[in-house]
Design a protein around this motif. Sequence first.
Motif, short mmCIF file in Angstrom:
data_model
loop_
_atom_site.label_atom_id
_atom_site.label_comp_id
_atom_site.label_asym_id
_atom_site.label_seq_id
_atom_site.Cartn_x
_atom_site.Cartn_y
_atom_site.Cartn_z
N GLN A 13 0.84 -1.18 0.00
CA GLN A 13 0.00 0.00 0.00
C GLN A 13 0.88 1.24 0.00
O GLN A 13 1.74 1.40 0.88
CB GLN A 13 -0.92 0.01 1.21
CG GLN A 13 -1.87 1.19 1.21
CD GLN A 13 -2.90 1.09 2.32
OE1 GLN A 13 -3.08 0.05 2.92
NE2 GLN A 13 -3.56 2.20 2.60
N ASN A 15 0.97 5.56 -1.89
CA ASN A 15 0.42 6.58 -2.77
C ASN A 15 1.41 6.83 -3.89
O ASN A 15 2.43 7.48 -3.69
CB ASN A 15 0.15 7.86 -1.98
CG ASN A 15 -0.44 8.97 -2.83
OD1 ASN A 15 -0.52 8.88 -4.05
ND2 ASN A 15 -0.84 10.04 -2.17
N SER A 17 1.29 8.73 -6.34
CA SER A 17 1.39 10.09 -6.85
C SER A 17 2.43 10.90 -6.08
O SER A 17 2.63 12.08 -6.36
CB SER A 17 0.02 10.79 -6.81
OG SER A 17 -0.39 11.02 -5.49
N THR A 18 3.13 10.24 -5.15
CA THR A 18 4.19 10.91 -4.40
C THR A 18 5.52 10.18 -4.61
O THR A 18 5.53 8.96 -4.82
CB THR A 18 3.90 10.92 -2.88
OG1 THR A 18 3.95 9.58 -2.39
CG2 THR A 18 2.55 11.54 -2.58
N GLY A 21 5.83 7.38 -2.03
CA GLY A 21 5.01 6.21 -2.31
C GLY A 21 5.60 5.32 -3.37
O GLY A 21 5.64 4.09 -3.23
N GLN A 67 -0.17 12.36 -10.54
CA GLN A 67 -0.97 11.14 -10.60
C GLN A 67 -0.90 10.47 -11.97
O GLN A 67 -0.75 9.25 -12.06
CB GLN A 67 -2.42 11.49 -10.27
CG GLN A 67 -3.33 10.30 -10.15
CD GLN A 67 -4.72 10.69 -9.68
OE1 GLN A 67 -5.06 11.86 -9.53
NE2 GLN A 67 -5.55 9.70 -9.45
N SER A 71 3.84 9.43 -11.65
CA SER A 71 3.79 8.11 -10.99
C SER A 71 4.41 7.06 -11.92
O SER A 71 5.21 6.23 -11.47
CB SER A 71 2.35 7.73 -10.64
OG SER A 71 1.52 7.69 -11.79
#
Length: 184
Positions: A13, A15, A17-18, A21, A67, A71
């Motif tokens: 898990q 993110n 878009s960072t 992540g 995003q 990414s």
Amino acid sequence: MPNDLPDSIGFIQANVSTPEGTERIIKETLERLGGLDILINNVGGSSSSTSGALSLSDDDWLQAFNQNLFSAVRLDRGFLPSMIKQQKGAIIHISSIQRRLPGIMTMSYSAAKAALTNYSKNLATQFGGDGIRINTVAPGFTETKAAERLIERMAQNSGIDYNSARQELMDNLGGIPLGRPAKT
């Protein structure tokens, strides 16, 4: 995770878009698997205003590009070295029909998907000789929860009902032969 699955299978898990992540996904995947044969970058979407250029802030643009483009760029950069070492691999970027249909409805999203498509072609040219295939897929309109929220924003901004906004979106995408979008 069921007990009968190998430790190398699981869910990470993060993110994407960072930078943090994507780094987590890259690090944990390489630790578990040592590399990848196939990478599918299917993250995308937009929650920005549908009112056009003057309604979009720098944060809206950054969110759309983080995003929908960065990414993929970050994940590719993290996994390409192991694919190059293996002399094989496949990367698939999920783009959008909107990459070729700029419009005010989802301006930052359209621009980011156009950039993703161009980036993918450049990547394919650069790494094809290393045995790595890079392809971009632009699926048709799928009416997801995010798409429903977009239609609601369109309806509100245009002062029309949901079904009229939905039809306007389908018309702006060049029409849909089946007369309806795919459902999730």
